[in-house]
Design a protein around this motif. Structure first.
Motif, PDB file in Angstrom:
ATOM      1  N   LEU A   1       0.819  -1.212   0.000  1.00 44.42           N
ATOM      2  CA  LEU A   1       0.000   0.000   0.000  1.00 44.42           C
ATOM      3  C   LEU A   1       0.855   1.264   0.000  1.00 44.42           C
ATOM      4  CD1 LEU A   1      -3.018   0.723   0.039  1.00 44.42           C
ATOM      5  CD2 LEU A   1      -2.845   0.934   2.516  1.00 44.42           C
ATOM      6  N   ASP A   2       1.964   1.248   0.721  1.00 46.11           N
ATOM      7  CA  ASP A   2       2.842   2.419   0.747  1.00 46.11           C
ATOM      8  C   ASP A   2       3.425   2.696  -0.635  1.00 46.11           C
ATOM      9  OD1 ASP A   2       2.415   2.828   3.446  1.00 46.11           O
ATOM     10  OD2 ASP A   2       4.148   1.627   4.059  1.00 46.11           O
ATOM     11  N   MET A   3       3.818   1.633  -1.340  1.00 45.32           N
ATOM     12  CA  MET A   3       4.355   1.818  -2.686  1.00 45.32           C
ATOM     13  C   MET A   3       3.279   2.337  -3.625  1.00 45.32           C
ATOM     14  SD  MET A   3       6.405  -0.851  -5.146  1.00 45.32           S
ATOM     15  CE  MET A   3       7.677  -1.097  -3.896  1.00 45.32           C
ATOM     16  N   LEU A   4       2.066   1.835  -3.458  1.00 45.46           N
ATOM     17  CA  LEU A   4       0.958   2.323  -4.286  1.00 45.46           C
ATOM     18  C   LEU A   4       0.766   3.817  -4.086  1.00 45.46           C
ATOM     19  CD1 LEU A   4      -2.405   0.609  -4.969  1.00 45.46           C
ATOM     20  CD2 LEU A   4      -2.439   2.944  -4.110  1.00 45.46           C
ATOM     21  N   GLU A   5       0.785   4.265  -2.845  1.00 43.64           N
ATOM     22  CA  GLU A   5       0.592   5.695  -2.575  1.00 43.64           C
ATOM     23  C   GLU A   5       1.753   6.524  -3.126  1.00 43.64           C
ATOM     24  OE1 GLU A   5      -0.538   8.730   1.099  1.00 43.64           O
ATOM     25  OE2 GLU A   5       0.072   6.657   1.530  1.00 43.64           O
ATOM     26  N   SER A   6       2.976   6.016  -2.995  1.00 48.48           N
ATOM     27  CA  SER A   6       4.124   6.763  -3.507  1.00 48.48           C
ATOM     28  C   SER A   6       4.049   6.908  -5.018  1.00 48.48           C
ATOM     29  CB  SER A   6       5.428   6.075  -3.105  1.00 48.48           C
ATOM     30  OG  SER A   6       5.579   4.822  -3.759  1.00 48.48           O
ATOM     31  N   LEU A   7       3.525   5.918  -5.716  1.00 52.79           N
ATOM     32  CA  LEU A   7       3.371   5.994  -7.175  1.00 52.79           C
ATOM     33  C   LEU A   7       2.287   6.997  -7.556  1.00 52.79           C
ATOM     34  CD1 LEU A   7       3.674   2.188  -8.017  1.00 52.79           C
ATOM     35  CD2 LEU A   7       5.289   3.976  -8.688  1.00 52.79           C
ATOM     36  N   LEU A   8       1.213   7.028  -6.799  1.00 52.43           N
ATOM     37  CA  LEU A   8       0.153   7.999  -7.072  1.00 52.43           C
ATOM     38  C   LEU A   8       0.671   9.431  -6.886  1.00 52.43           C
ATOM     39  CD1 LEU A   8      -2.937   6.290  -5.365  1.00 52.43           C
ATOM     40  CD2 LEU A   8      -2.352   6.338  -7.795  1.00 52.43           C
ATOM     41  N   LYS A   9       1.576   9.621  -5.941  1.00 59.19           N
ATOM     42  CA  LYS A   9       2.122  10.949  -5.678  1.00 59.19           C
ATOM     43  C   LYS A   9       2.986  11.458  -6.834  1.00 59.19           C
ATOM     44  CE  LYS A   9       2.140  10.767  -0.607  1.00 59.19           C
ATOM     45  NZ  LYS A   9       2.983  10.716   0.620  1.00 59.19           N
ATOM     46  N   VAL A  10       3.505  10.548  -7.667  1.00 60.92           N
ATOM     47  CA  VAL A  10       4.319  10.980  -8.817  1.00 60.92           C
ATOM     48  C   VAL A  10       3.512  10.841 -10.117  1.00 60.92           C
ATOM     49  CG1 VAL A  10       6.527  10.530  -7.726  1.00 60.92           C
ATOM     50  CG2 VAL A  10       5.413   8.692  -8.997  1.00 60.92           C
ATOM     51  N   ASP A  11       2.186  11.011  -9.990  1.00 57.31           N
ATOM     52  CA  ASP A  11       1.275  11.115 -11.141  1.00 57.31           C
ATOM     53  C   ASP A  11       1.044   9.789 -11.872  1.00 57.31           C
ATOM     54  OD1 ASP A  11       0.971  13.857 -10.672  1.00 57.31           O
ATOM     55  OD2 ASP A  11       2.764  14.312 -11.852  1.00 57.31           O
ATOM     56  N   CYS A  12       1.134   8.685 -11.161  1.00 58.66           N
ATOM     57  CA  CYS A  12       0.703   7.407 -11.748  1.00 58.66           C
ATOM     58  C   CYS A  12      -0.816   7.433 -11.851  1.00 58.66           C
ATOM     59  CB  CYS A  12       1.165   6.243 -10.873  1.00 58.66           C
ATOM     60  SG  CYS A  12       0.602   4.631 -11.441  1.00 58.66           S
ATOM     61  N   THR A  13      -1.342   7.229 -13.042  1.00 59.27           N
ATOM     62  CA  THR A  13      -2.789   7.356 -13.251  1.00 59.27           C
ATOM     63  C   THR A  13      -3.538   6.026 -13.177  1.00 59.27           C
ATOM     64  OG1 THR A  13      -2.501   7.188 -15.650  1.00 59.27           O
ATOM     65  CG2 THR A  13      -2.503   9.410 -14.675  1.00 59.27           C
ATOM     66  N   THR A  14      -2.820   4.913 -13.319  1.00 62.40           N
ATOM     67  CA  THR A  14      -3.453   3.592 -13.237  1.00 62.40           C
ATOM     68  C   THR A  14      -2.503   2.647 -12.517  1.00 62.40           C
ATOM     69  OG1 THR A  14      -4.532   3.978 -15.386  1.00 62.40           O
ATOM     70  CG2 THR A  14      -4.582   1.732 -14.517  1.00 62.40           C
ATOM     71  N   VAL A  15      -3.004   1.975 -11.489  1.00 56.30           N
ATOM     72  CA  VAL A  15      -2.167   1.065 -10.708  1.00 56.30           C
ATOM     73  C   VAL A  15      -3.046  -0.088 -10.230  1.00 56.30           C
ATOM     74  CG1 VAL A  15      -2.552   2.321  -8.547  1.00 56.30           C
ATOM     75  CG2 VAL A  15      -0.499   0.909  -8.816  1.00 56.30           C
ATOM     76  N   GLN A  16      -2.413  -1.239  -9.999  1.00 54.28           N
ATOM     77  CA  GLN A  16      -3.150  -2.412  -9.518  1.00 54.28           C
ATOM     78  C   GLN A  16      -2.580  -2.861  -8.180  1.00 54.28           C
ATOM     79  OE1 GLN A  16      -3.468  -7.083 -10.766  1.00 54.28           O
ATOM     80  NE2 GLN A  16      -3.697  -5.615 -12.432  1.00 54.28           N
ATOM     81  N   LEU A  17      -3.473  -3.135  -7.231  1.00 55.93           N
ATOM     82  CA  LEU A  17      -3.064  -3.690  -5.947  1.00 55.93           C
ATOM     83  C   LEU A  17      -3.303  -5.199  -5.975  1.00 55.93           C
ATOM     84  CD1 LEU A  17      -2.087  -3.214  -3.010  1.00 55.93           C
ATOM     85  CD2 LEU A  17      -4.518  -3.081  -2.357  1.00 55.93           C
ATOM     86  N   ARG A  18      -2.220  -5.951  -5.844  1.00 50.44           N
ATOM     87  CA  ARG A  18      -2.301  -7.419  -5.858  1.00 50.44           C
ATOM     88  C   ARG A  18      -1.802  -7.929  -4.507  1.00 50.44           C
ATOM     89  NH1 ARG A  18       1.524 -10.519  -9.922  1.00 50.44           N
ATOM     90  NH2 ARG A  18       0.031  -9.880 -11.542  1.00 50.44           N
ATOM     91  N   VAL A  19      -2.716  -8.253  -3.608  1.00 52.07           N
ATOM     92  CA  VAL A  19      -2.365  -8.784  -2.294  1.00 52.07           C
ATOM     93  C   VAL A  19      -2.994 -10.160  -2.144  1.00 52.07           C
ATOM     94  CG1 VAL A  19      -1.977  -6.593  -1.127  1.00 52.07           C
ATOM     95  CG2 VAL A  19      -4.299  -7.492  -1.283  1.00 52.07           C
ATOM     96  N   LYS A  20      -2.248 -11.092  -1.564  1.00 50.24           N
ATOM     97  CA  LYS A  20      -2.702 -12.463  -1.411  1.00 50.24           C
ATOM     98  C   LYS A  20      -2.850 -12.809   0.070  1.00 50.24           C
ATOM     99  CE  LYS A  20      -2.432 -13.150  -5.867  1.00 50.24           C
ATOM    100  NZ  LYS A  20      -3.651 -13.319  -6.691  1.00 50.24           N
ATOM    101  N   HIS A  21      -3.831 -13.639   0.339  1.00 50.28           N
ATOM    102  CA  HIS A  21      -4.063 -14.088   1.711  1.00 50.28           C
ATOM    103  C   HIS A  21      -2.930 -15.009   2.149  1.00 50.28           C
ATOM    104  CE1 HIS A  21      -6.482 -16.667   4.717  1.00 50.28           C
ATOM    105  NE2 HIS A  21      -6.126 -15.546   5.319  1.00 50.28           N
ATOM    106  N   SER A  22      -2.402 -14.802   3.342  1.00 53.94           N
ATOM    107  CA  SER A  22      -1.316 -15.623   3.879  1.00 53.94           C
ATOM    108  C   SER A  22      -1.386 -15.608   5.393  1.00 53.94           C
ATOM    109  CB  SER A  22       0.042 -15.088   3.405  1.00 53.94           C
ATOM    110  OG  SER A  22       0.277 -13.801   3.960  1.00 53.94           O
ATOM    111  N   ASP A  23      -0.472 -16.354   6.027  1.00 58.12           N
ATOM    112  CA  ASP A  23      -0.436 -16.377   7.481  1.00 58.12           C
ATOM    113  C   ASP A  23      -0.138 -14.989   8.047  1.00 58.12           C
ATOM    114  OD1 ASP A  23      -0.944 -19.070   7.459  1.00 58.12           O
ATOM    115  OD2 ASP A  23       1.172 -19.651   7.559  1.00 58.12           O
ATOM    116  N   GLU A  24       0.676 -14.237   7.296  1.00 56.53           N
ATOM    117  CA  GLU A  24       1.057 -12.901   7.757  1.00 56.53           C
ATOM    118  C   GLU A  24      -0.006 -11.846   7.428  1.00 56.53           C
ATOM    119  OE1 GLU A  24       3.071 -14.730   5.726  1.00 56.53           O
ATOM    120  OE2 GLU A  24       4.305 -15.574   7.334  1.00 56.53           O
ATOM    121  N   LEU A  25      -0.864 -12.145   6.489  1.00 56.05           N
ATOM    122  CA  LEU A  25      -1.830 -11.141   6.037  1.00 56.05           C
ATOM    123  C   LEU A  25      -3.233 -11.749   6.084  1.00 56.05           C
ATOM    124  CD1 LEU A  25      -1.780  -8.209   5.000  1.00 56.05           C
ATOM    125  CD2 LEU A  25      -1.794  -9.122   2.671  1.00 56.05           C
ATOM    126  N   SER A  26      -3.976 -11.403   7.097  1.00 55.14           N
ATOM    127  CA  SER A  26      -5.325 -11.937   7.272  1.00 55.14           C
ATOM    128  C   SER A  26      -6.287 -11.266   6.307  1.00 55.14           C
ATOM    129  CB  SER A  26      -5.792 -11.717   8.707  1.00 55.14           C
ATOM    130  OG  SER A  26      -5.954 -10.319   8.954  1.00 55.14           O
TER     131      SER A  26
END
Length: 580
Positions: free
Chosen positions: A356-381
């Motif tokens: 999410l932090d990388m996504l926000e940093s890309l939006l701040k430098v005028d990225c107009t289209t981005v995809q968030l790909r997060v997968k369920h894991s033991d570390e990420l509920s």
């Protein structure tokens, strides 16, 4: 650096009869193979004396000369694919089957060579071509890849035959299905049951039934299936050699490295175009034109499942992939057939990130289209995933950006995402009607022309094409597609749907990707594994936006070759970024 491999035309054999009228048989096979960028070699089984009106005499070659032709080609001109057409008698069929078994057993490479059989029994004018009423094709069991009977031939292949006076035109759709499944099981071969002569239930369409088993390089959801491939019926008498053209085109496309599903739908489009611009040379039926690589998507068949996979109650998928006109239950309301929300701005360089932090940093430098790909894991509920998705959607609104959520369509729908990206397996489970009615854009993955057609039928916001180069971010059933296939995919979709190239792409190959005229490009490791992700992204954007005349000036597709600028090269599927 990119490695370029010298291009050679793939060798395609045709084992078939000679048509002195020039419209079918060996003559049209060679013309088709050459037209589609192959190098044609021939083994002649039969000499026919025929014209466009009638077959006057059929004379098989001796077993000695038939064997000698096979042996001569085997010693020097190894095939990338083999098409088998007219076989005059059972002795010839047994000889070819015995040779084929020996050929297959020589090495693993020979086992993988596709063999396409067109069981020619009757000429287009209605005259018989075999010395016996029916041949026994059982010696081919387990040795061939695909058999392509028309309706008459299909029921003659079926050992449980009904009386001969019951013509193929009197058979029902269910009869065709049952006969094709029997042939599929008995020959252990994929089957295309051609429907051009299959009765009144076809109406103004020509529907072929594709019965497939396991197919290498194809999604699991598209294996062990039955598909109707439906095209508009072409109103012409000039159909001489249509079956020969279809089977030799399938062999040619497979020789170029296309999977079976792709080769079949491409050959269908090739035949349709050939019928449209066909010419009558004599008093009888004319022959199909040879029209080059099929690049008009409107000529490709509509794909629909038949007694196939469970589509999990998804009415929109059922409407696109069901039995279409042949099923009373198909929902054909206008709301069911409307497309998804269109993109609000061109994509360009499209980062795919899992942070999410990388996504926000890309939006701040005028990225107009981005995809968030997060997968369920033991570390990420799932709760944490929902929080990230909700925050990503909010960030997209704050920066007026097109944020796509990968896979988690329920959460994306719940929180009103701009867009959702789905793989084709996920499409069968997602509530596409709810997504569309919510005005959410949708991007669909594809890994072949067959999958492009399935995606296109759902009218998505964009179609992702890949994977172009080898990638470590995901295990794929298909091989890397390469630049030549990407260029063909982009040309097919260019007028009708935005496209995104994905898979192993970095700045070293970006110019070549752009030269294919694909609309946009997705990048993963080129950004996420950089020490300075935003700097890497801005550099990629600058490179993508440069005028093509400053880099690779043009791309040309002709007879299976790719030409970029001053280079004339072949498949380029071995052209990889240096990072692997």
């Amino acid at each position: 650096m990119m490695s370029l491999q010298e291009h050679k035309k793939p060798i395609v054999w045709t084992i078939a009869g000679s048509d002195s009228g020039g419209g079918a048989g060996i003559q049209t096979d060679i013309a088709t193979i050459n037209d589609l960028g192959g190098f044609a070699c021939s083994v002649i089984t039969t000499i026919t004396a025929q014209n466009s009106v009638e077959v006057k005499l059929v004379e098989p070659v001796s077993e000695e000369i038939l064997s000698a032709q096979l042996a001569a080609l085997s010693e020097d001109l190894k095939p990338a694919a083999i098409k088998i057409g007219l076989i005059a008698n059972q002795q010839q069929l047994n000889l070819i089957a015995e040779w084929l078994m020996g050929f297959r057993n020589q090495n693993l490479a020979n086992k993988a060579i596709p063999v396409i059989v067109d069981p020619v029994m009757v000429a287009s004018c209605g005259d018989g071509l075999n010395q016996v009423a029916d041949l026994d094709f059982s010696p081919f069991k387990g040795l061939i890849t695909l058999i392509t009977p028309n309706a008459q031939e299909l029921f003659r292949l079926n050992p449980v035959r009904q009386p001969s006076h019951q013509l193929a035109k009197q058979k029902t759709k269910q009869d065709v299905y049952e006969a094709a499944v029997i042939v599929n099981q008995q020959l252990k071969s994929h089957v295309i049951a051609k429907g051009g002569d299959a009765g009144q239930w076809q109406g103004d369409t020509a529907s072929d039934l594709f019965v497939c088993q396991q197919v290498n390089g194809v999604s699991e959801s598209h294996q062990y299936q039955k598909f109707w491939l439906t095209s508009q019926r072409i109103n012409t008498r000039n159909n001489h050699g249509s079956g020969c053209t279809l089977s030799s085109a399938i062999a040619s496309f497979m020789a170029h490295g296309y999977v079976l599903h792709d080769a079949i739908v491409m050959a269908k489009a090739y035949v349709s175009k050939g019928l449209i611009v066909s010419t009558q040379h004599g008093k009888g039926s004319g022959s199909l034109a040879k029209t080059g690589w099929p690049e008009d998507i409107s000529l490709y068949p509509k794909v629909s499942t038949y007694h196939g996979s469970d589509i999990a109650g998804n009415s929109l998928v059922k409407n696109a992939l069901s039995e279409d006109k042949f099923t009373k239950e198909a929902n054909n309301t206008s709301s069911e057939t409307s497309g998804f929300a269109q993109l609000e701005q061109e994509i360009g360089v499209y980062p795919v990130v899992n942070d999410l932090d990388m996504l926000e940093s890309l939006l701040k430098v005028d990225c107009t289209t981005v995809q968030l790909r997060v997968k369920h894991s033991d570390e990420l509920s799932l709760d944490k995933i929902e929080q990230q998705i909700q925050q990503a959607i909010t960030l997209g609104r704050d920066y007026n950006a097109q944020v796509f959520i990968n896979d988690h369509w329920q959460l994306a729908l719940k929180h009103g995402a701009f867009g959702i990206h789905l793989g084709q397996e996920d499409v069968e489970l997602a509530d596409l009607v709810a997504i569309r009615d919510a005005g959410i854009a949708i991007g669909l993955s594809s890994h072949s022309i067959f999958e492009i057609l399935l995606a296109h039928q759902l009218k998505p916001s964009y179609i992702a094409l890949g994977h172009i180069f080898p990638t470590t971010t995901k295990v794929m059933p298909s091989k890397p597609q390469g630049l030549l296939k990407l260029a063909r995919y982009a040309a097919l979709l260019q007028p009708i749907c935005p496209t995104v190239a994905i898979g192993g792409i970095d700045e070293q190959v970006l110019d070549a990707i752009k030269a294919t005229k694909v609309s946009s490009v997705a990048v993963v490791r080129a950004v996420t594994e950089s020490n300075y992700p935003t700097t890497a992204f801005k550099r990629l954007v600058k490179q993508w936006q440069q005028n093509s005349s400053d880099t690779l000036t043009k791309i040309e597709l002709n007879h299976g070759e790719l030409s970029i600028g001053e280079l004339s090269i072949g498949e380029l599927s071995n052209c990889e970024p240096s990072h692997g």
